[in-house]
Design a protein around this motif. Structure first.
Motif, PDB file in Angstrom:
ATOM      1  N   THR A  90       0.839  -1.196   0.000  1.00  0.00           N
ATOM      2  CA  THR A  90       0.000   0.000   0.000  1.00  0.00           C
ATOM      3  C   THR A  90       0.872   1.242   0.000  1.00  0.00           C
ATOM      4  O   THR A  90       1.979   1.244   0.553  1.00  0.00           O
ATOM      5  CB  THR A  90      -0.946   0.031   1.200  1.00  0.00           C
ATOM      6  OG1 THR A  90      -1.783   1.190   1.106  1.00  0.00           O
ATOM      7  CG2 THR A  90      -0.194   0.082   2.521  1.00  0.00           C
ATOM      8  N   PHE A  91       0.373   2.288  -0.611  1.00  0.00           N
ATOM      9  CA  PHE A  91       1.064   3.579  -0.690  1.00  0.00           C
ATOM     10  C   PHE A  91       0.124   4.683  -0.211  1.00  0.00           C
ATOM     11  O   PHE A  91       0.306   5.854  -0.524  1.00  0.00           O
ATOM     12  CB  PHE A  91       1.507   3.823  -2.135  1.00  0.00           C
ATOM     13  CG  PHE A  91       2.178   2.625  -2.741  1.00  0.00           C
ATOM     14  CD1 PHE A  91       3.509   2.380  -2.520  1.00  0.00           C
ATOM     15  CD2 PHE A  91       1.444   1.711  -3.493  1.00  0.00           C
ATOM     16  CE1 PHE A  91       4.131   1.246  -3.049  1.00  0.00           C
ATOM     17  CE2 PHE A  91       2.044   0.578  -4.026  1.00  0.00           C
ATOM     18  CZ  PHE A  91       3.392   0.342  -3.804  1.00  0.00           C
ATOM     19  N   ASN A  92      -0.883   4.272   0.551  1.00  0.00           N
ATOM     20  CA  ASN A  92      -1.974   5.147   0.981  1.00  0.00           C
ATOM     21  C   ASN A  92      -1.867   5.376   2.485  1.00  0.00           C
ATOM     22  O   ASN A  92      -2.164   4.481   3.280  1.00  0.00           O
ATOM     23  CB  ASN A  92      -3.309   4.498   0.617  1.00  0.00           C
ATOM     24  CG  ASN A  92      -4.506   5.369   0.949  1.00  0.00           C
ATOM     25  OD1 ASN A  92      -4.377   6.420   1.572  1.00  0.00           O
ATOM     26  ND2 ASN A  92      -5.683   4.927   0.529  1.00  0.00           N
ATOM     27  N   ALA A  93      -1.444   6.577   2.878  1.00  0.00           N
ATOM     28  CA  ALA A  93      -1.290   6.894   4.294  1.00  0.00           C
ATOM     29  C   ALA A  93      -2.609   6.744   5.049  1.00  0.00           C
ATOM     30  O   ALA A  93      -2.629   6.298   6.201  1.00  0.00           O
ATOM     31  CB  ALA A  93      -0.741   8.303   4.463  1.00  0.00           C
ATOM     32  N   SER A  94      -3.697   7.114   4.401  1.00  0.00           N
ATOM     33  CA  SER A  94      -5.002   7.006   5.066  1.00  0.00           C
ATOM     34  C   SER A  94      -5.314   5.562   5.424  1.00  0.00           C
ATOM     35  O   SER A  94      -5.829   5.272   6.505  1.00  0.00           O
ATOM     36  CB  SER A  94      -6.105   7.562   4.155  1.00  0.00           C
ATOM     37  OG  SER A  94      -5.930   8.942   3.959  1.00  0.00           O
ATOM     38  N   MET A  95      -4.994   4.642   4.532  1.00  0.00           N
ATOM     39  CA  MET A  95      -5.238   3.237   4.812  1.00  0.00           C
ATOM     40  C   MET A  95      -4.330   2.722   5.928  1.00  0.00           C
ATOM     41  O   MET A  95      -4.754   2.004   6.826  1.00  0.00           O
ATOM     42  CB  MET A  95      -5.029   2.399   3.552  1.00  0.00           C
ATOM     43  CG  MET A  95      -5.424   0.944   3.735  1.00  0.00           C
ATOM     44  SD  MET A  95      -5.018  -0.054   2.295  1.00  0.00           S
ATOM     45  CE  MET A  95      -3.797  -1.135   3.002  1.00  0.00           C
ATOM     46  N   THR A 202      -7.795   1.072  -0.398  1.00  0.00           N
ATOM     47  CA  THR A 202      -7.203   1.175  -1.736  1.00  0.00           C
ATOM     48  C   THR A 202      -5.699   1.382  -1.604  1.00  0.00           C
ATOM     49  O   THR A 202      -5.234   1.973  -0.617  1.00  0.00           O
ATOM     50  CB  THR A 202      -7.809   2.350  -2.521  1.00  0.00           C
ATOM     51  OG1 THR A 202      -7.657   3.561  -1.744  1.00  0.00           O
ATOM     52  CG2 THR A 202      -9.286   2.113  -2.809  1.00  0.00           C
ATOM     53  N   PRO A 203      -4.911   0.924  -2.588  1.00  0.00           N
ATOM     54  CA  PRO A 203      -3.453   1.047  -2.478  1.00  0.00           C
ATOM     55  C   PRO A 203      -2.945   2.478  -2.538  1.00  0.00           C
ATOM     56  O   PRO A 203      -1.885   2.790  -2.007  1.00  0.00           O
ATOM     57  CB  PRO A 203      -2.935   0.217  -3.661  1.00  0.00           C
ATOM     58  CG  PRO A 203      -4.075   0.167  -4.615  1.00  0.00           C
ATOM     59  CD  PRO A 203      -5.314   0.171  -3.780  1.00  0.00           C
ATOM     60  N   GLY A 208     -13.725   7.983  -0.897  1.00  0.00           N
ATOM     61  CA  GLY A 208     -14.332   6.917  -0.117  1.00  0.00           C
ATOM     62  C   GLY A 208     -13.447   6.358   0.976  1.00  0.00           C
ATOM     63  O   GLY A 208     -13.908   5.594   1.826  1.00  0.00           O
ATOM     64  N   ASN A 209     -12.137   6.743   0.979  1.00  0.00           N
ATOM     65  CA  ASN A 209     -11.250   6.310   2.057  1.00  0.00           C
ATOM     66  C   ASN A 209     -11.654   6.957   3.380  1.00  0.00           C
ATOM     67  O   ASN A 209     -12.291   8.017   3.405  1.00  0.00           O
ATOM     68  CB  ASN A 209      -9.808   6.714   1.764  1.00  0.00           C
ATOM     69  CG  ASN A 209      -9.148   5.920   0.651  1.00  0.00           C
ATOM     70  OD1 ASN A 209      -8.193   6.393   0.051  1.00  0.00           O
ATOM     71  ND2 ASN A 209      -9.619   4.725   0.358  1.00  0.00           N
ATOM     72  N   TYR A 210     -11.251   6.326   4.459  1.00  0.00           N
ATOM     73  CA  TYR A 210     -11.307   6.926   5.792  1.00  0.00           C
ATOM     74  C   TYR A 210      -9.874   7.148   6.250  1.00  0.00           C
ATOM     75  O   TYR A 210      -8.928   6.586   5.697  1.00  0.00           O
ATOM     76  CB  TYR A 210     -12.034   6.009   6.771  1.00  0.00           C
ATOM     77  CG  TYR A 210     -13.440   5.645   6.351  1.00  0.00           C
ATOM     78  CD1 TYR A 210     -14.474   6.576   6.435  1.00  0.00           C
ATOM     79  CD2 TYR A 210     -13.747   4.375   5.863  1.00  0.00           C
ATOM     80  CE1 TYR A 210     -15.766   6.257   6.042  1.00  0.00           C
ATOM     81  CE2 TYR A 210     -15.040   4.036   5.472  1.00  0.00           C
ATOM     82  CZ  TYR A 210     -16.039   4.985   5.556  1.00  0.00           C
ATOM     83  OH  TYR A 210     -17.317   4.669   5.161  1.00  0.00           O
TER      84      TYR A 210
END
Length: 295
Positions: A90-95, A202-203, A208-210
């Motif tokens: 993953t490259f998504n800080a939010s995730m 999501t990556p 739609g992310n939290y």
């Protein structure tokens, strides 16, 4: 008290290869650029937040660990240690933020720091926890006119669902600073909305992310946290100069500073980087226990 730092070295060729293979979108320089300031974050924690017992450094892979990090005093955590394998890389800080409470060995009270937030004056732990409750200013908004505010609104709506609150026309936005957390409250909030969260992972960052505000909002809605402003200065590099940042770091008027990267020319980036590193080197010249001596 523990501290958790998430870090990305966007210059790491192995990480770049992973990104190009799995992300599916062009690399955003401003989000992953390494400014060389991480060691000064560790020094500032040691100098200005002596109540922090352990520091957890969260990175994607072994190649992301700076060579100067002391493995005896820094607890390095890889994404695979706490994020479900089917959502990696993953490259998504939010995730990533949605799973921090699952870091092995993490204490009940912890502080979450992005690597662009620095304590620049001595502080006491009651800045973050008042009578055992996390303390952070909660702002109220009605409109979400940009993607970040939409993310805030989305996270607050889910936190209200987790807390059993009815929908309202406004939403909370926690102050953008160091975030005090209660591990047990994060676990409780996540378990109440796990299906919603897992369905939006999501990556890379997407609608739609939290994000971490879900947990701060939940604690506030459950009266486990209080709204209290943290002494903090925010710099957007689009709206300031190297001279102004150097002057602030050299003689800070607030307890914390956040330096927010933006898209810019290489020449402008180097100008800001040199000023920032020079200022930190002046106020924090000595190695910390988190660094390998001599590196």
């Amino acid at each position: 008290m523990d501290a958790v730092i998430t870090y990305v070295n966007g210059d790491d060729p192995l990480w770049i290869k992973d990104y190009e293979t799995y992300a599916g979108v062009p690399l955003q320089t401003k989000r992953y650029r390494d400014w060389g300031t991480l060691r000064f974050l560790f020094r500032s924690i040691e100098s200005n937040m002596p109540f922090v017992d352990r520091v957890f450094l969260v990175v994607a892979r072994e190649s992301q660990i700076p060579e100067w990090v002391n493995p005896e005093t820094v607890k390095v955590v890889l994404h695979k240690d706490f994020i479900p394998a089917d959502h990696l890389p993953t490259f998504n800080a939010s995730m990533i933020e949605m799973f921090l409470h699952r870091i092995p060995g993490l204490g009940e009270r912890f502080l979450y720091l992005n690597d662009d937030i620095f304590p620049v004056r001595p502080v006491y732990e009651d800045i973050f926890f008042r009578k055992g409750k996390p303390a952070k200013k909660m702002h109220v908004h009605f409109f979400a006119l940009n993607p970040f505010r939409q993310l805030c609104r989305h996270s607050d709506r889910l936190s209200r669902k987790a807390a059993g609150k009815i929908p309202v026309p406004y939403y909370l936005r926690p102050q953008h600073s160091i975030t005090p957390m209660l591990k047990s409250a994060c676990e409780e909030a996540f378990s109440r909305c796990e299906a919603d969260i897992m369905a939006t992972l999501t990556p890379v960052r997407a609608d739609g992310n939290y994000n971490q505000y879900f947990f701060s909002d939940y604690m506030f809605h459950k009266r486990l946290a209080i709204s209290k402003r943290i002494s903090h200065k925010h710099f957007s590099l689009a709206l300031t100069t190297p001279e102004k940042i150097y002057a602030f770091i050299s003689n800070p008027s607030k307890n914390f500073v956040c330096i927010n990267d933006v898209e810019m020319t290489q020449e402008r980036y180097e100008s800001f980087r040199d000023a920032i590193l020079k200022a930190f080197a002046m106020i924090l010249p000595d190695q910390s226990r988190f660094e390998i001596e001599g590196k």
